[in-house]
Motif scaffolding. Structure first.
Motif, PDB file in Angstrom:
ATOM      1  N   ALA A  97      -6.181 -11.031   0.442  1.00 47.35           N
ATOM      2  CA  ALA A  97      -6.795  -9.971   1.383  1.00 47.35           C
ATOM      3  C   ALA A  97      -5.988  -9.472   2.304  1.00 47.35           C
ATOM      4  O   ALA A  97      -5.752  -8.387   2.760  1.00 47.35           O
ATOM      5  N   GLU A  98      -5.350 -10.470   3.055  1.00 51.40           N
ATOM      6  CA  GLU A  98      -4.447 -10.167   4.196  1.00 51.40           C
ATOM      7  C   GLU A  98      -3.407  -9.029   3.646  1.00 51.40           C
ATOM      8  O   GLU A  98      -2.864  -8.282   4.421  1.00 51.40           O
ATOM      9  N   PHE A  99      -2.640  -9.299   2.471  1.00 49.76           N
ATOM     10  CA  PHE A  99      -1.622  -8.616   2.110  1.00 49.76           C
ATOM     11  C   PHE A  99      -2.151  -7.095   1.475  1.00 49.76           C
ATOM     12  O   PHE A  99      -1.432  -6.002   2.003  1.00 49.76           O
ATOM     13  N   VAL A 100      -3.471  -6.977   1.273  1.00 46.02           N
ATOM     14  CA  VAL A 100      -4.063  -5.904   0.904  1.00 46.02           C
ATOM     15  C   VAL A 100      -4.394  -5.024   1.919  1.00 46.02           C
ATOM     16  O   VAL A 100      -3.925  -4.027   2.315  1.00 46.02           O
ATOM     17  N   ALA A 101      -4.893  -5.606   3.199  1.00 46.19           N
ATOM     18  CA  ALA A 101      -5.134  -4.904   4.293  1.00 46.19           C
ATOM     19  C   ALA A 101      -3.902  -4.750   4.941  1.00 46.19           C
ATOM     20  O   ALA A 101      -3.939  -3.200   5.806  1.00 46.19           O
ATOM     21  N   LEU A 102      -2.744  -5.441   4.932  1.00 41.79           N
ATOM     22  CA  LEU A 102      -1.465  -5.005   5.324  1.00 41.79           C
ATOM     23  C   LEU A 102      -0.975  -3.763   4.763  1.00 41.79           C
ATOM     24  O   LEU A 102      -0.158  -2.827   5.274  1.00 41.79           O
ATOM     25  N   VAL A 122      -2.662  -0.499   5.860  1.00 39.88           N
ATOM     26  CA  VAL A 122      -2.112  -0.182   7.205  1.00 39.88           C
ATOM     27  C   VAL A 122      -1.117   0.480   7.175  1.00 39.88           C
ATOM     28  O   VAL A 122      -0.739   1.774   7.811  1.00 39.88           O
ATOM     29  N   ARG A 123       0.025  -0.004   6.318  1.00 38.35           N
ATOM     30  CA  ARG A 123       1.376   0.594   6.304  1.00 38.35           C
ATOM     31  C   ARG A 123       1.246   2.048   5.604  1.00 38.35           C
ATOM     32  O   ARG A 123       1.992   2.904   5.956  1.00 38.35           O
ATOM     33  N   GLU A 124       0.275   2.078   4.443  1.00 36.05           N
ATOM     34  CA  GLU A 124       0.193   3.571   3.904  1.00 36.05           C
ATOM     35  C   GLU A 124      -0.343   4.423   4.797  1.00 36.05           C
ATOM     36  O   GLU A 124       0.214   5.676   4.775  1.00 36.05           O
ATOM     37  N   ALA A 125      -1.427   3.981   5.694  1.00 33.18           N
ATOM     38  CA  ALA A 125      -1.874   4.825   6.676  1.00 33.18           C
ATOM     39  C   ALA A 125      -0.831   5.339   7.611  1.00 33.18           C
ATOM     40  O   ALA A 125      -0.951   6.496   8.004  1.00 33.18           O
ATOM     41  N   GLU A 126      -0.041   4.396   7.942  1.00 30.76           N
ATOM     42  CA  GLU A 126       1.121   4.844   8.989  1.00 30.76           C
ATOM     43  C   GLU A 126       2.047   5.610   8.341  1.00 30.76           C
ATOM     44  O   GLU A 126       2.317   6.641   9.004  1.00 30.76           O
TER      45      GLU A 126
END
Length: 275
Positions: A203-208, A211-215
């Motif tokens: 889950a932490e990997f998916v969230a990260l 976030v990177r895609e949004a950035e």
């Protein structure tokens, strides 16, 4: 005169008597010596009382009946012991211990006087000491720490057991924690915890990644906006008109009314005008 013939049976009896006599003499002679084999020490006793003298390997003269010798092995002995203990977080711990030990050669007479032979040493001293030391050491660690810090636990057990057996004239050569097992309930809890940790990491990997895609999208948008700001001063009406003409495919718009009825076709109008 005729020679005197000795009966054959008497000759055989005499030979047997001589053989028995020789064996008795040898047995009597051997009782005046004690042989201590390699890897042993002899405990000298005078009328059953243990003496301060410890007989080393070899042949030693003794006075029969007055002195007797009890032999003890001072070689390294291997003993496997199973014990049960509890961890600091009250989990049942089942351990199999392999212990290598030996009797201190210079103190063999004291050990025999205070404890007895090898079997008595194992039953009365070594087995209880191993169980007690394991319980004391395991109680200092949690079940998880016993697994992750196995080397530290082993070293502490080794040190505590060496100190515990030294007053009994026993030296510890090596100790191994062969198997450490826990209850079935604890193993299931550990497996569940591992699954939960893996899910949390996923889950932490998916969230990260989100976030990177949004950035990345935000950075791309900022870049496009910056490019537009740089191009805007140079976009005159003439340039925009020329770009529109360059991108035009040559088709004129078609105006359609309700229910799909064609109202006005500019292309057809142009063609009619040209004719």
């Amino acid at each position: 005169m005729k020679p005197l013939n000795v009966p054959k049976n008497n000759q055989e009896s005499q030979i047997a008597f001589k053989v028995i006599l020789v064996l008795l003499c040898l047995a009597l002679l051997s009782s005046f010596f004690a042989i201590v084999n390699a890897g042993e020490r002899g405990v000298l006793m005078r009328f059953g009382a243990v003496q301060d003298t410890v007989l080393s390997e070899g042949i030693h003269p003794i006075l029969p009946i007055v002195y007797t010798v009890e032999k003890l092995s001072v070689r390294v002995q291997s003993q496997e012991i199973s014990a049960e203990a509890s961890s600091r977080d009250l989990q049942n711990v089942y351990a199999d211990v392999a212990l290598n030990w030996h009797i201190i050669p210079t103190e063999a007479h004291r050990l025999y006087q205070e404890i007895g032979n090898k079997q008595a040493v194992i039953e009365r001293i070594i087995s209880p000491a191993v169980e007690e030391v394991l319980k004391a050491v395991m109680a200092k660690y949690t079940a998880e720490a016993i697994v992750t810090e196995r080397g530290t636990v082993k070293a502490e057990v080794d040190q505590a057991l060496t100190k515990r057996l030294q007053p009994y004239h026993i030296a510890v050569d090596d100790l191994s924690l062969v198997h450490i097992k826990f209850s079935e309930r604890f193993r299931e809890a550990v497996e569940a915890k591992q699954v939960a940790e893996q899910e949390a990491k996923r889950a932490e990997f998916v969230a990260l990644r989100a976030v990177r895609e949004a950035e990345a999208i935000a950075n791309r948008a900022r870049g496009e906006a910056a490019a537009q700001q740089l191009l805007q001063p140079g976009l005159t009406p003439e340039i925009l008109q020329r770009q529109a003409i360059e991108k035009w495919n040559g088709n004129l718009p078609l105006i359609v009314g309700g229910e799909g009825v064609k109202l006005f076709d500019l292309k057809q109008l142009v063609e009619t005008g040209q004719k």
